[in-house]
Enzyme design. Structure first.
Site, mmCIF file in Angstrom:
data_model
loop_
_atom_site.group_PDB
_atom_site.id
_atom_site.type_symbol
_atom_site.label_atom_id
_atom_site.label_comp_id
_atom_site.label_asym_id
_atom_site.label_seq_id
_atom_site.Cartn_x
_atom_site.Cartn_y
_atom_site.Cartn_z
ATOM 1 N N ARG A 15 0.769 -1.223 -0.167
ATOM 2 C CA ARG A 15 -0.048 -0.007 0.014
ATOM 3 C C ARG A 15 0.693 1.289 -0.188
ATOM 4 O O ARG A 15 0.232 2.443 -0.085
ATOM 5 C CB ARG A 15 -0.953 0.036 1.157
ATOM 6 C CG ARG A 15 -2.315 -0.889 0.875
ATOM 7 C CD ARG A 15 -3.268 -0.925 2.272
ATOM 8 N NE ARG A 15 -2.726 -1.747 3.055
ATOM 9 C CZ ARG A 15 -2.910 -1.497 4.536
ATOM 10 N NH1 ARG A 15 -3.627 -0.513 4.736
ATOM 11 N NH2 ARG A 15 -2.887 -2.105 5.364
ATOM 12 N N TYR A 348 30.382 30.468 0.567
ATOM 13 C CA TYR A 348 30.410 29.119 0.708
ATOM 14 C C TYR A 348 31.812 28.819 1.311
ATOM 15 O O TYR A 348 32.720 28.967 0.939
ATOM 16 C CB TYR A 348 30.406 28.592 -0.634
ATOM 17 C CG TYR A 348 30.798 26.815 -0.568
ATOM 18 C CD1 TYR A 348 29.957 26.185 0.198
ATOM 19 C CD2 TYR A 348 31.784 26.192 -1.031
ATOM 20 C CE1 TYR A 348 30.140 24.759 0.324
ATOM 21 C CE2 TYR A 348 32.262 25.089 -0.826
ATOM 22 C CZ TYR A 348 31.506 24.223 -0.276
ATOM 23 O OH TYR A 348 31.590 22.841 -0.404
ATOM 24 N N ALA A 362 31.627 39.415 2.331
ATOM 25 C CA ALA A 362 30.616 38.912 1.563
ATOM 26 C C ALA A 362 30.983 38.238 0.058
ATOM 27 O O ALA A 362 32.031 38.774 -0.721
ATOM 28 C CB ALA A 362 29.550 40.086 1.173
ATOM 29 N N TYR A 369 36.840 22.111 -4.874
ATOM 30 C CA TYR A 369 36.714 21.006 -5.630
ATOM 31 C C TYR A 369 37.520 21.352 -6.855
ATOM 32 O O TYR A 369 36.903 22.249 -7.542
ATOM 33 C CB TYR A 369 35.289 20.705 -5.741
ATOM 34 C CG TYR A 369 35.002 19.244 -6.523
ATOM 35 C CD1 TYR A 369 35.381 18.188 -6.259
ATOM 36 C CD2 TYR A 369 33.959 19.377 -7.476
ATOM 37 C CE1 TYR A 369 35.138 17.188 -6.947
ATOM 38 C CE2 TYR A 369 33.551 18.316 -8.125
ATOM 39 C CZ TYR A 369 34.262 17.054 -7.875
ATOM 40 O OH TYR A 369 33.775 15.877 -8.640
HETATM 41 C C1 UD1 Z 1 -0.504 -6.568 11.856
HETATM 42 C C2 UD1 Z 1 -1.053 -7.477 12.819
HETATM 43 C C3 UD1 Z 1 -2.458 -6.736 13.333
HETATM 44 C C4 UD1 Z 1 -2.087 -5.507 14.059
HETATM 45 C C5 UD1 Z 1 -1.178 -4.517 13.084
HETATM 46 C C6 UD1 Z 1 -0.739 -3.471 13.717
HETATM 47 C C7 UD1 Z 1 -0.776 -9.850 12.285
HETATM 48 C C8 UD1 Z 1 -1.221 -10.934 11.594
HETATM 49 N N1 UD1 Z 1 -1.710 -8.653 12.250
HETATM 50 O O1 UD1 Z 1 -1.375 -6.415 10.757
HETATM 51 O O2 UD1 Z 1 -3.233 -7.500 14.201
HETATM 52 O O3 UD1 Z 1 -3.338 -4.725 14.333
HETATM 53 O O4 UD1 Z 1 -0.225 -5.213 12.555
HETATM 54 O O5 UD1 Z 1 0.001 -2.560 12.988
HETATM 55 O O6 UD1 Z 1 0.329 -9.789 12.629
HETATM 56 N N2 UD1 Z 1 6.226 -8.889 8.007
HETATM 57 C C9 UD1 Z 1 7.014 -9.732 7.905
HETATM 58 N N3 UD1 Z 1 6.958 -10.831 7.252
HETATM 59 C C10 UD1 Z 1 5.526 -11.275 6.819
HETATM 60 C C11 UD1 Z 1 4.514 -10.398 7.097
HETATM 61 C C12 UD1 Z 1 4.786 -9.060 7.678
HETATM 62 O O7 UD1 Z 1 8.198 -9.362 8.131
HETATM 63 O O8 UD1 Z 1 5.535 -12.318 6.373
HETATM 64 C C13 UD1 Z 1 6.307 -7.654 8.581
HETATM 65 C C14 UD1 Z 1 6.167 -6.414 8.113
HETATM 66 O O9 UD1 Z 1 7.329 -5.931 7.258
HETATM 67 C C15 UD1 Z 1 5.527 -5.121 8.929
HETATM 68 C C16 UD1 Z 1 4.941 -6.391 10.262
HETATM 69 O O10 UD1 Z 1 5.446 -7.326 9.830
HETATM 70 O O11 UD1 Z 1 6.745 -4.656 9.619
HETATM 71 C C17 UD1 Z 1 3.465 -6.120 10.053
HETATM 72 O O12 UD1 Z 1 3.031 -6.643 8.971
HETATM 73 P P1 UD1 Z 1 1.670 -5.913 8.091
HETATM 74 O O13 UD1 Z 1 1.629 -6.828 6.902
HETATM 75 O O14 UD1 Z 1 1.735 -4.661 8.072
HETATM 76 O O15 UD1 Z 1 0.656 -6.486 9.147
HETATM 77 P P2 UD1 Z 1 -0.633 -5.932 9.386
HETATM 78 O O16 UD1 Z 1 -1.744 -6.119 8.272
HETATM 79 O O17 UD1 Z 1 -0.716 -4.277 9.633
#
Ligand code: UD1
Ligand code: CA
Length: 451
Positions: A15, A348, A362, A369
């Protein structure tokens, strides 16, 4: 309780609509990942593990730039937050302490909140950080009964009744590392997203007779950033807090809403920051300095009694001693400006050092460089550099020396000497008037020809 951090940073962040991994988008000059790492650092963790996936190399680089001891767990396929945490298990094999999971896209969790989570761990096996959401949107919902947490339901999987719950999951979870990995091993992916949800461990823990609770913090701490509008809102929220903290700490700002700080800006008390000043990373302003309107500062240090701007630019390595003056349309980069030195207009100064009470006229430029390499300019104490002097580096001007205005200085100037490096003036009486007459005649002829 000894603690380690697991920071999830593998997601793409669809997103965000970006080529860059989401967690590297910046808030107040630092990647949101670094904000999460800074928050966690307050717990003095034994290990900090960052789970990388999308843009792994860039994310690893940013993590290690902030903390070279950070460990990396690679999640080759993003199968969900539970799967992401599982990737850290080999790095915490046999670890007897707690593990706290933070999300790389949730930058503002406070020290105090993490301390309260650690506290709650004394009486519960699992502690989740929740918040009352003004607009719960797509956050996971926390199903409580009293102070016990029953389960977390993801928005996609929630029925209408569950979606009306406003107590939401921040993503921050604490448990003993052993319990955490044990529970995660039991998580499946039979849900609306087909992902291994970290959030499922709550229900599994409860079924096994473990206790779980959620503590609440302010929504401002837990805002997750998933889109550009959310990134902009996070920036605004950060700035609002930082401005309030600065005012509280004794900094004068006639229009705080126009001043933009970086995550690490330090300003001492009784300093004045005027309207529309912008701070990049790594700036220290000592007590009693004055930064005037529309100045831009990054990577610099400004001492007591210094006055900067209006319209000045201090770039990395600018080091201003006490009672210095950097005036309008002056750029300073990688330069030491000793006590009482002045660069007041249109100059500068780069890769240079100015001695005590040197005065730079001034329009002076240090020509640092040559098109390939950078060279230094050294200017002694009490030197007077005439207006519009070009100092072609490498070059040294000794103490108490002078340069004539308009000079192009290519050779060192010994102390106490006066250097003149410009063409001698020739004056021709009456010639200007003659020229004007000739030119006006020419223009008249042209105008008549055009009719
Ligand atoms: C998640 C939570 C949700 C919470 C929200 C808060 C889960 C299933 N859901 O949803 O309950 O309210 O965060 O912001 O945990 N990431 C990985 N690997 C993956 C998937 C995600 O490292 O396979 C990391 C993403 O980079 C991110 C974080 O985990 O930093 C959260 O992932 P994201 O997909 O944003 O979760 P949300 O849908 O926001
Ligand atoms: Ca998120």
């Amino acid at each position: 309780m000894p603690t380690s951090l697991i920071i999830l940073a593998a997601g793409q962040g669809t997103r965000m609509n970006s080529d860059q991994p989401k967690v590297l988008h910046r808030v107040a000059g630092a990647p949101m990942l670094v904000h999460a790492m800074r928050a966690g650092a307050a717990l003095d963790p034994d290990h900090t593990i960052v789970v990388t996936g999308h843009g792994a190399d860039a994310v690893e680089h940013a993590a290690k730039e902030y903390d070279e001891t950070a460990k990396i767990a690679h999640q080759a396929e993003q199968l969900g937050t539970g799967h992401a945490v599982a990737q850290a298990a080999p790095l915490l094999e046999g670890y007897a302490g707690d593990a706290i999971v933070l999300y790389g896209d949730t930058p503002f969790v406070s020290e105090d909140t993490l301390a309260r989570m650690a506290e709650a761990r004394h009486s519960h096996d699992l502690v989740v950080l929740g918040f009352e959401a003004a607009d719960p949107g797509r956050y996971g919902r926390l199903k409580m009964s009293g102070e016990r947490l029953e389960k977390i339901v993801e928005f996609k999987d929630a029925d209408e009744a569950t979606r009306t719950i406003t107590f939401c999951n921040s993503g921050v979870i604490a448990a003993s590392a052993a319990t955490l990995f044990d529970l995660i091993a039991a998580v499946g992916n039979d849900n609306a997203a087909g992902e291994y949800y970290l959030t499922d461990i709550v229900e599994i823990a409860r079924a096994r007779g473990l206790s779980a609770t959620a503590i609440a913090c302010d929504e401002a701490e837990t805002m997750g950033i998933n889109s550009r509008p959310e990134l902009a809102r996070a920036e605004a929220a950060f700035q609002t807090r930082k401005r309030a903290a600065m005012l509280e700490d004794g900094v004068t700002m006639p229009a705080p809403e126009t001043v933009h700080f970086a995550y690490d800006t330090y300003v001492g008390r009784d300093s004045i920051i005027e309207q529309n000043v912008v701070f990049g990373p790594d700036v220290t302003i000592e007590s009693g300095a004055h930064i005037r309107a529309f100045s831009h500062l990054e990577g610099c240090h400004v001492s007591r009694g210094a006055v900067v701007g209006p319209y000045a630019r201090l770039r990395p390595g600018a080091e201003l001693a006490e009672d210095t003056r950097i005036g309008n349309f002056v750029e300073v980069k990688n330069a030491l400006i000793a006590e009482g030195a002045k660069v007041n207009h249109l100059s500068y100064i780069g890769d240079a050092s100015l001695g005590e009470r040197a005065n730079i006229g001034a329009g002076t430029i240090t020509c640092n460089y040559d098109g390939v390499m950078k060279h230094r300019t050294t200017i002694g104490a009490r030197v007077f550099v005439g207006s519009n002097t070009m100092l072609v580096a490498p070059v040294t001007v000794g103490d108490d020396a002078m340069t004539a205005s308009g000079s192009v200085i290519t050779q060192d100037v010994p102390e106490g000497a006066m250097a003149v490096a410009r063409a001698r003036q020739i004056t021709k009486p009456g010639l200007a008037r003659k020229l004007f007459e000739m030119l006006r005649r020419k223009k008249n002829q042209q105008d008549q020809g055009a009719v």
